[in-house]
Design a protein around this motif. Structure first.
Motif, PDB file in Angstrom:
ATOM      1  N   LEU A 110     -19.786  21.101  33.693  1.00 25.06           N
ATOM      2  CA  LEU A 110     -18.916  20.071  34.272  1.00 25.06           C
ATOM      3  C   LEU A 110     -19.718  18.830  34.667  1.00 25.06           C
ATOM      4  N   LEU A 111     -20.858  19.038  35.320  1.00 23.56           N
ATOM      5  CA  LEU A 111     -21.667  17.907  35.756  1.00 23.56           C
ATOM      6  C   LEU A 111     -22.280  17.175  34.561  1.00 23.56           C
ATOM      7  N   GLY A 112     -22.713  17.923  33.561  1.00 23.11           N
ATOM      8  CA  GLY A 112     -23.279  17.288  32.375  1.00 23.11           C
ATOM      9  C   GLY A 112     -22.250  16.483  31.605  1.00 23.11           C
ATOM     10  N   THR A 113     -21.030  17.003  31.509  1.00 28.18           N
ATOM     11  CA  THR A 113     -19.969  16.264  30.841  1.00 28.18           C
ATOM     12  C   THR A 113     -19.644  14.974  31.588  1.00 28.18           C
ATOM     13  N   PHE A 114     -19.619  15.055  32.918  1.00 28.51           N
ATOM     14  CA  PHE A 114     -19.358  13.864  33.716  1.00 28.51           C
ATOM     15  C   PHE A 114     -20.472  12.834  33.533  1.00 28.51           C
ATOM     16  N   ALA A 115     -21.744  13.285  33.488  1.00 25.75           N
ATOM     17  CA  ALA A 115     -22.865  12.378  33.273  1.00 25.75           C
ATOM     18  C   ALA A 115     -22.768  11.725  31.898  1.00 25.75           C
ATOM     19  N   LEU A 116     -22.358  12.489  30.894  1.00 28.90           N
ATOM     20  CA  LEU A 116     -22.201  11.935  29.549  1.00 28.90           C
ATOM     21  C   LEU A 116     -21.098  10.881  29.520  1.00 28.90           C
ATOM     22  N   ILE A 117     -19.987  11.158  30.199  1.00 22.84           N
ATOM     23  CA  ILE A 117     -18.892  10.184  30.242  1.00 22.84           C
ATOM     24  C   ILE A 117     -19.326   8.915  30.961  1.00 22.84           C
ATOM     25  N   LEU A 118     -20.105   9.056  32.039  1.00 26.50           N
ATOM     26  CA  LEU A 118     -20.628   7.884  32.733  1.00 26.50           C
ATOM     27  C   LEU A 118     -21.495   7.034  31.801  1.00 26.50           C
ATOM     28  N   THR A 119     -22.323   7.695  31.011  1.00 23.86           N
ATOM     29  CA  THR A 119     -23.202   6.972  30.093  1.00 23.86           C
ATOM     30  C   THR A 119     -22.396   6.235  29.037  1.00 23.86           C
ATOM     31  N   LEU A 120     -21.406   6.906  28.464  1.00 24.17           N
ATOM     32  CA  LEU A 120     -20.557   6.232  27.480  1.00 24.17           C
ATOM     33  C   LEU A 120     -19.786   5.080  28.117  1.00 24.17           C
ATOM     34  N   GLY A 121     -19.354   5.278  29.357  1.00 28.07           N
ATOM     35  CA  GLY A 121     -18.643   4.205  30.056  1.00 28.07           C
ATOM     36  C   GLY A 121     -19.529   2.990  30.280  1.00 28.07           C
ATOM     37  N   LEU A 122     -20.799   3.232  30.633  1.00 25.92           N
ATOM     38  CA  LEU A 122     -21.717   2.112  30.805  1.00 25.92           C
ATOM     39  C   LEU A 122     -21.963   1.409  29.476  1.00 25.92           C
ATOM     40  N   GLY A 123     -22.062   2.195  28.399  1.00 26.69           N
ATOM     41  CA  GLY A 123     -22.229   1.583  27.083  1.00 26.69           C
ATOM     42  C   GLY A 123     -21.059   0.688  26.725  1.00 26.69           C
ATOM     43  N   ALA A 124     -19.854   1.102  27.096  1.00 23.05           N
ATOM     44  CA  ALA A 124     -18.675   0.280  26.815  1.00 23.05           C
ATOM     45  C   ALA A 124     -18.620  -0.939  27.726  1.00 23.05           C
ATOM     46  N   PHE A 125     -18.926  -0.755  29.007  1.00 22.97           N
ATOM     47  CA  PHE A 125     -18.799  -1.855  29.975  1.00 22.97           C
ATOM     48  C   PHE A 125     -19.926  -2.865  29.845  1.00 22.97           C
ATOM     49  N   TRP A 126     -21.171  -2.378  29.687  1.00 20.62           N
ATOM     50  CA  TRP A 126     -22.328  -3.262  29.725  1.00 20.62           C
ATOM     51  C   TRP A 126     -22.749  -3.760  28.349  1.00 20.62           C
ATOM     52  N   LEU A 127     -22.649  -2.870  27.343  1.00 16.56           N
ATOM     53  CA  LEU A 127     -23.149  -3.210  26.008  1.00 16.56           C
ATOM     54  C   LEU A 127     -22.044  -3.545  25.014  1.00 16.56           C
ATOM     55  N   GLY A 128     -20.799  -3.401  25.442  1.00 16.52           N
ATOM     56  CA  GLY A 128     -19.701  -3.740  24.544  1.00 16.52           C
ATOM     57  C   GLY A 128     -19.402  -2.684  23.499  1.00 16.52           C
ATOM     58  N   LEU A 129     -19.805  -1.435  23.760  1.00 16.50           N
ATOM     59  CA  LEU A 129     -19.514  -0.360  22.817  1.00 16.50           C
ATOM     60  C   LEU A 129     -18.009  -0.143  22.735  1.00 16.50           C
ATOM     61  N   SER A 130     -17.503  -0.041  21.531  1.00 16.47           N
ATOM     62  CA  SER A 130     -16.072   0.158  21.325  1.00 16.47           C
ATOM     63  C   SER A 130     -15.738   1.642  21.438  1.00 16.47           C
ATOM     64  N   LEU A 131     -14.955   1.986  22.438  1.00 17.10           N
ATOM     65  CA  LEU A 131     -14.540   3.367  22.653  1.00 17.10           C
ATOM     66  C   LEU A 131     -13.030   3.478  22.494  1.00 17.10           C
TER      67      LEU A 131
END
Length: 246
Positions: A110-131
């Motif tokens: 559960l914690l690892g999945t949440f950390a992964l989602i946070l990382t993808l969210g930062l990629g979308a918010f900061w780097l413009g990754l299309s999710l």
């Protein structure tokens, strides 16, 4: 007349123990930092570098975030429990060992999945990754097998060493070199003989599955089978080790 209370149902025991394991994990400042903050800092650092492939960078760091909980978290958690004699004392309590281990695995999942989602969210918010939310379902097979592969070897490492410090050294000596090798292979910085070995690395295959899922290209068979082999081998050896008194 003696009134005996029936034991809690296994699923209730598992849920309660998982909750406790999550609380204990979050109380460890070092574990919390390296699981949630460290991958985000790595991604922010990479955003300042010349690597312009945002998807690849985010996918590799997301794989690292999951590995910090699955591999490092389980390895050091089991080793710490061994060091203080918790696993030995647990065998004399009503809580089955299998429930305790399963709760540790569930908490780290559960914690690892949440950390992964946070990382993808930062990629979308900061780097413009299309999710796209429609592509998140495609992440599930890769995440399950990735966590199984990394988590089973985390359990094995924790069962092999006797102290948390020893587990930390072993995790650092294996996880970060494998991560850097995978990144170097992605950027074409390895000699041919080394690049030929990287398709066998679990982090490389997990990152590749994350990339293809985000792009909506479906699942790749080779990375799935590679992670399945790592998971099966690690689970068999870890189960044999954990079935003995530690």
């Amino acid at each position: 007349m003696n009134i005996t209370t029936p034991p809690p149902a296994p699923l209730r025991l598992l849920a309660n123990e998982t909750g406790w394991q999550i609380r204990l994990y979050l109380r460890d400042r070092a574990a919390t930092f390296f699981t949630f903050a460290f991958p985000l800092l790595v991604l922010l650092f990479w955003s300042r570098q010349s690597w312009q492939d945002v998807l690849s960078a985010t996918a590799f760091v997301a794989a690292l975030a999951l590995a910090m909980a699955a591999y490092a978290g389980l390895a050091m958690g089991i080793a710490s429990a061994r060091e203080v004699g918790l696993l030995k004392r647990l065998r004399s309590t009503p809580l089955p060992m299998v429930v305790h281990i399963a709760a540790r695995v569930a908490a780290c999942a559960l914690l690892g999945t949440f950390a992964l989602i946070l990382t993808l969210g930062l990629g979308a918010f900061w780097l413009g990754l299309s999710l796209s939310l429609s592509n998140f379902a495609g992440l599930l097979p890769g995440l399950v097998l990735g966590f199984a592969a990394l988590g089973s070897w985390g359990l094995l490492v924790g069962s092999l060493v006797r102290t948390a410090n020893a587990a930390s050294y072993l995790v650092n000596a294996t996880l970060f070199p494998l991560f850097l090798l995978s990144v170097a292979a992605q950027r074409g910085m390895l000699p041919e003989w080394a690049a030929a070995l990287t398709p066998l690395l679990p982090l490389q295959n997990l990152a590749l599955l994350i990339q293809t899922a985000i792009k909506g290209d479906g699942m790749l068979l080779h990375p799935l089978l590679t992670l399945l082999c790592w998971a099966a081998l690690g689970a068999v050896v870890a189960a044999r080790r954990l079935s003995r008194p530690l």
